[in-house]
Motif scaffolding. Sequence first.
Motif, PDB file in Angstrom:
ATOM      1  N   LYS A 170      -3.254  -3.423   3.351  1.00  0.00           N
ATOM      2  CA  LYS A 170      -3.135  -2.789   4.287  1.00  0.00           C
ATOM      3  C   LYS A 170      -1.939  -2.483   5.323  1.00  0.00           C
ATOM      4  O   LYS A 170      -2.435  -1.437   5.927  1.00  0.00           O
ATOM      5  CB  LYS A 170      -3.979  -4.204   5.087  1.00  0.00           C
ATOM      6  CG  LYS A 170      -4.353  -3.069   6.451  1.00  0.00           C
ATOM      7  CD  LYS A 170      -5.270  -4.607   7.318  1.00  0.00           C
ATOM      8  CE  LYS A 170      -6.024  -4.194   8.651  1.00  0.00           C
ATOM      9  NZ  LYS A 170      -6.976  -5.374   9.640  1.00  0.00           N
ATOM     10  N   ALA A 171      -0.837  -2.841   4.987  1.00  0.00           N
ATOM     11  CA  ALA A 171       0.310  -2.637   5.916  1.00  0.00           C
ATOM     12  C   ALA A 171       0.819  -1.751   5.380  1.00  0.00           C
ATOM     13  O   ALA A 171       1.617  -0.855   5.604  1.00  0.00           O
ATOM     14  CB  ALA A 171       1.128  -3.630   6.041  1.00  0.00           C
ATOM     15  N   GLY A 172       0.421  -1.631   4.273  1.00  0.00           N
ATOM     16  CA  GLY A 172       1.203  -0.023   3.047  1.00  0.00           C
ATOM     17  C   GLY A 172       2.307  -0.118   2.877  1.00  0.00           C
ATOM     18  O   GLY A 172       2.915   0.895   1.913  1.00  0.00           O
ATOM     19  N   SER A 173       2.958  -1.504   3.066  1.00  0.00           N
ATOM     20  CA  SER A 173       4.110  -1.388   2.359  1.00  0.00           C
ATOM     21  C   SER A 173       4.154  -3.631   1.845  1.00  0.00           C
ATOM     22  O   SER A 173       3.832  -3.776   2.413  1.00  0.00           O
ATOM     23  CB  SER A 173       5.420  -1.495   3.404  1.00  0.00           C
ATOM     24  OG  SER A 173       5.050  -2.745   3.929  1.00  0.00           O
ATOM     25  N   GLY A 174       5.130  -3.833   0.755  1.00  0.00           N
ATOM     26  CA  GLY A 174       5.463  -5.412   0.841  1.00  0.00           C
ATOM     27  C   GLY A 174       5.069  -5.575  -0.626  1.00  0.00           C
ATOM     28  O   GLY A 174       4.929  -7.185  -0.810  1.00  0.00           O
ATOM     29  N   ALA A 175       3.669  -4.684  -0.959  1.00  0.00           N
ATOM     30  CA  ALA A 175       3.064  -5.403  -2.215  1.00  0.00           C
ATOM     31  C   ALA A 175       3.675  -5.031  -3.555  1.00  0.00           C
ATOM     32  O   ALA A 175       4.657  -3.941  -3.636  1.00  0.00           O
ATOM     33  CB  ALA A 175       1.877  -3.669  -2.493  1.00  0.00           C
ATOM     34  N   PRO A 176       3.202  -5.810  -4.661  1.00  0.00           N
ATOM     35  CA  PRO A 176       4.300  -5.538  -6.078  1.00  0.00           C
ATOM     36  C   PRO A 176       3.925  -4.372  -6.492  1.00  0.00           C
ATOM     37  O   PRO A 176       2.532  -4.371  -6.315  1.00  0.00           O
ATOM     38  CB  PRO A 176       4.087  -6.693  -6.267  1.00  0.00           C
ATOM     39  CG  PRO A 176       2.599  -7.519  -6.193  1.00  0.00           C
ATOM     40  CD  PRO A 176       2.461  -7.159  -4.659  1.00  0.00           C
ATOM     41  N   ASP A 177       4.397  -4.266  -7.961  1.00  0.00           N
ATOM     42  CA  ASP A 177       3.844  -3.621  -8.265  1.00  0.00           C
ATOM     43  C   ASP A 177       2.553  -3.550  -9.340  1.00  0.00           C
ATOM     44  O   ASP A 177       1.455  -3.543 -10.222  1.00  0.00           O
ATOM     45  CB  ASP A 177       4.785  -2.480  -9.927  1.00  0.00           C
ATOM     46  CG  ASP A 177       6.272  -2.091  -9.334  1.00  0.00           C
ATOM     47  OD1 ASP A 177       5.346  -0.821  -8.493  1.00  0.00           O
ATOM     48  OD2 ASP A 177       6.963  -2.825  -8.749  1.00  0.00           O
ATOM     49  N   ILE A 178       2.697  -5.346  -9.976  1.00  0.00           N
ATOM     50  CA  ILE A 178       2.337  -5.973 -11.106  1.00  0.00           C
ATOM     51  C   ILE A 178       0.987  -7.515 -10.201  1.00  0.00           C
ATOM     52  O   ILE A 178       2.628  -8.259  -9.736  1.00  0.00           O
ATOM     53  CB  ILE A 178       2.298  -6.916 -12.060  1.00  0.00           C
ATOM     54  CG1 ILE A 178       3.613  -5.255 -12.477  1.00  0.00           C
ATOM     55  CG2 ILE A 178       1.717  -7.027 -13.144  1.00  0.00           C
ATOM     56  CD1 ILE A 178       4.599  -5.205 -13.555  1.00  0.00           C
ATOM     57  N   MET A 179       0.174  -7.846 -10.291  1.00  0.00           N
ATOM     58  CA  MET A 179       0.015  -8.854  -9.662  1.00  0.00           C
ATOM     59  C   MET A 179      -1.111  -9.371 -10.981  1.00  0.00           C
ATOM     60  O   MET A 179      -1.532  -9.052 -11.363  1.00  0.00           O
ATOM     61  CB  MET A 179      -0.864  -8.299  -8.562  1.00  0.00           C
ATOM     62  CG  MET A 179      -2.233  -9.738  -7.286  1.00  0.00           C
ATOM     63  SD  MET A 179      -1.293 -10.749  -6.947  1.00  0.00           S
ATOM     64  CE  MET A 179      -2.110 -12.014  -5.980  1.00  0.00           C
ATOM     65  N   GLU A 215       2.038  -0.683 -19.201  1.00  0.00           N
ATOM     66  CA  GLU A 215       3.508  -0.429 -20.765  1.00  0.00           C
ATOM     67  C   GLU A 215       3.540  -1.889 -20.328  1.00  0.00           C
ATOM     68  O   GLU A 215       3.364  -3.071 -21.462  1.00  0.00           O
ATOM     69  CB  GLU A 215       4.177   0.704 -20.366  1.00  0.00           C
ATOM     70  CG  GLU A 215       5.086   0.468 -21.467  1.00  0.00           C
ATOM     71  CD  GLU A 215       6.253   1.225 -22.088  1.00  0.00           C
ATOM     72  OE1 GLU A 215       7.551   1.121 -22.917  1.00  0.00           O
ATOM     73  OE2 GLU A 215       6.014   2.173 -21.321  1.00  0.00           O
ATOM     74  N   PHE A 216       4.132  -2.684 -19.601  1.00  0.00           N
ATOM     75  CA  PHE A 216       4.548  -4.216 -19.379  1.00  0.00           C
ATOM     76  C   PHE A 216       2.865  -4.504 -19.544  1.00  0.00           C
ATOM     77  O   PHE A 216       3.247  -5.563 -20.195  1.00  0.00           O
ATOM     78  CB  PHE A 216       5.586  -4.420 -18.005  1.00  0.00           C
ATOM     79  CG  PHE A 216       5.135  -6.044 -18.040  1.00  0.00           C
ATOM     80  CD1 PHE A 216       6.573  -6.514 -18.725  1.00  0.00           C
ATOM     81  CD2 PHE A 216       4.084  -6.701 -16.666  1.00  0.00           C
ATOM     82  CE1 PHE A 216       6.343  -8.066 -18.031  1.00  0.00           C
ATOM     83  CE2 PHE A 216       5.012  -7.725 -16.628  1.00  0.00           C
ATOM     84  CZ  PHE A 216       6.139  -8.188 -16.944  1.00  0.00           C
TER      85      PHE A 216
END
Length: 436
Positions: free
Chosen positions: A85-94, A323-324
């Motif tokens: 929601k903030a548009g930042s701080g999210a990881p690439d993978i979860m 890919e990972f």
Amino acid sequence: MRKTFAGALAAALLMTTAACSGDDTGSGASTADPNEKVALTYWSWAPNMDKVVEGWNASHPNIQVTVNKQDGGDPAVAKLLTAIKAGSGAPDIMQAEYQKIPTLVAADAVADIAKETGDLKAKFPESAWNAVTLGGEAVYGVPQDSGPMMFFYRSDVFDKAGVQVPKTWDEYAEVARKIHKANPKQYLGTFSSNDPGWFAGLSQQAGASWWGVQGDSWTVAINDANTKKVADYWGGLVQEGVIDNKPMYTPEWNAALNDGTQVGWLGAVWGPGVLEGNAASTKGKWNTALLPNWDAAAPANGNWGGSATSVTSQSKHKAQAAEFVKWLNTDPAALKALAGTANVYPAANDATGVALTQPPAFFSNQPDFYALAAEAGKITKPFTYGPNVNVAYSAYNDAFGKAAEGKKAAGFGAALDTIQQATVGDLKNAGFTVAG
């Protein structure tokens, strides 16, 4: 967005995924630029996942993955949704629990990686693949681990009581009666009012699926006939007093495992770690069997737990992240590390042959443990989760807590009606259309 998501999910549930050859790459698969250097972040709660990832980093110098250890369950989802929601701080993978994927899809928090991962369907059990695709062609993650349910029992107590391992729920009830009659302090199991995932797995075995999609609407069937059958069964045993009515994962339950008053547990494939951690002194006294069935001639099973590895919608390196994710959950070396280092039960069909060749330490007396687990993992009855699992599970804790305490069979069926009403009401309040 909510209506669009329901419609998209409905279409996915009605579409038939094209037949596949089982190759890692499909004709539409996209790959990362091997010369581009990227750094990826991975949120996971599995133990020692940083050590598992070391294998990837050593062989992929241009795509380096850093693991950030997180709390699992609702806290992890809430943290991710806040970052999205903030548009930042999210990881690439979860790492995402299967039951949370519809919530994450509804919030546009995870990406469709069907083109990046290629055709992996044949590498996983149908139930696990259904959980990451919502029954359609979009792929919202790759199955990481699964939790087929299994029955753990004290073999020494069974021998002393002269009872056989139950193959049906009717037989389970009879064994529970005999064991409790021989020693009123002993119980074959307990009804756990704080484990909705446990009850959902038992309901799945009986043929239930609590959520579904009809056109552009959600359906909710938590109090359907299949789930009612499960609730009435356990309510009857609690009222009769032949099983306990105390929740699992409490100091009291742990003590019962240790002192031999809790002599059976309807758990999942990850159960050996729980037993070893809570009742190490009983090692060598437990055996494992398949879950009892409603119909011995038509065996079925359910899942308790399990998670996928998803790429978030805000990742700037979707192809590399995918890919990972594919490597983590299909590569033989990665599967070995997941099983031996992260102590999870990999969802991949190949895991039994390449990673699960020795039984868990706690069940060293049972060399066929993983052969049984593979049989338990043949789950053919799909179970669809909805976008408000947290509401249903919270209502379960409240309603079944009261029912278990009251020890009246009728209260268990009534608890399902309460959960149904709470879940439907929440969906409608959130703006979803609910059929029926």
